[in-house]
Design a protein around this motif. Sequence first.
Motif, PDB file in Angstrom:
ATOM      1  N   ARG A   1     -21.508 -28.315  47.344  1.00  0.00           N
ATOM      2  CA  ARG A   1     -22.580 -27.794  47.145  1.00  0.00           C
ATOM      3  C   ARG A   1     -23.470 -28.864  47.407  1.00  0.00           C
ATOM      4  N   GLY A   2     -24.928 -28.507  47.481  1.00  0.00           N
ATOM      5  CA  GLY A   2     -26.061 -29.384  47.805  1.00  0.00           C
ATOM      6  C   GLY A   2     -27.156 -28.911  46.602  1.00  0.00           C
ATOM      7  N   PHE A   3     -27.834 -29.943  46.008  1.00  0.00           N
ATOM      8  CA  PHE A   3     -29.108 -29.593  45.036  1.00  0.00           C
ATOM      9  C   PHE A   3     -30.222 -30.270  46.015  1.00  0.00           C
ATOM     10  N   VAL A   4     -31.214 -29.461  46.142  1.00  0.00           N
ATOM     11  CA  VAL A   4     -32.521 -30.017  46.660  1.00  0.00           C
ATOM     12  C   VAL A   4     -33.315 -30.104  45.629  1.00  0.00           C
ATOM     13  N   THR A   5     -33.951 -31.229  45.365  1.00  0.00           N
ATOM     14  CA  THR A   5     -34.523 -31.434  44.342  1.00  0.00           C
ATOM     15  C   THR A   5     -35.808 -32.266  44.367  1.00  0.00           C
ATOM     16  N   TYR A   6     -36.886 -31.333  44.896  1.00  0.00           N
ATOM     17  CA  TYR A   6     -37.999 -32.052  45.582  1.00  0.00           C
ATOM     18  C   TYR A   6     -38.957 -32.624  44.343  1.00  0.00           C
ATOM     19  N   SER A   7     -39.173 -31.627  43.558  1.00  0.00           N
ATOM     20  CA  SER A   7     -39.990 -32.084  42.425  1.00  0.00           C
ATOM     21  C   SER A   7     -39.237 -32.670  41.466  1.00  0.00           C
ATOM     22  N   ASN A   8     -40.114 -33.430  40.214  1.00  0.00           N
ATOM     23  CA  ASN A   8     -39.606 -34.034  39.233  1.00  0.00           C
ATOM     24  C   ASN A   8     -39.017 -33.119  38.343  1.00  0.00           C
ATOM     25  N   ARG A   9     -39.739 -31.879  38.252  1.00  0.00           N
ATOM     26  CA  ARG A   9     -39.066 -30.887  37.353  1.00  0.00           C
ATOM     27  C   ARG A   9     -37.633 -30.518  37.698  1.00  0.00           C
ATOM     28  N   SER A  10     -37.663 -30.213  38.839  1.00  0.00           N
ATOM     29  CA  SER A  10     -36.066 -29.597  39.451  1.00  0.00           C
ATOM     30  C   SER A  10     -35.027 -30.802  39.376  1.00  0.00           C
TER      31      SER A  10
END
Length: 157
Positions: A44-53
């Motif tokens: 899988r892949g996580f796209v965590t662009y924001s600090n919240r994510s």
Amino acid sequence: MNAEELLDLARKQHAQIVTAESCTGGLIAGALTDVPGSSDVVDRGFVTYSNRSKKQMLGVMSSTLMRYGAVSEQVAQEMADGALLRSDASLAIAVTGIAGPGGSDNKPEGRVCFGLAFTGRNTFTETVEFGAIGRAQVRQATVEHALKLLTEALSTT
């Protein structure tokens, strides 16, 4: 080594890969999944662009973000470790950086921090200064470097 060769190497070692991406917005996972049959290696892949994510999806600590900022090896390490913990993979690559335009004297455009977590090993981090070469070029250079790090990790097992 290209993505196809990397995936073949991962198959031979029965390794699964997870990505945790900020500045690339999923381009590393995209490069891996462009290869037909990659689903047996890419978990899988996580796209965590924001600090919240980063906090919600990967468990990056607020204190780390506040102390070091999102573009830091400390955050890249927590992203990689969190991705590994929240997946079925044995190998995680994480990236966080400033693709541009912009940046500051302390965190210039083109700075990208990498984290590489491999089950049973200490998490590796490094910072690469690609320079102000343009947003698309920084993102592409980041993908290429991430694939190189993954290949090197698999080659040393």
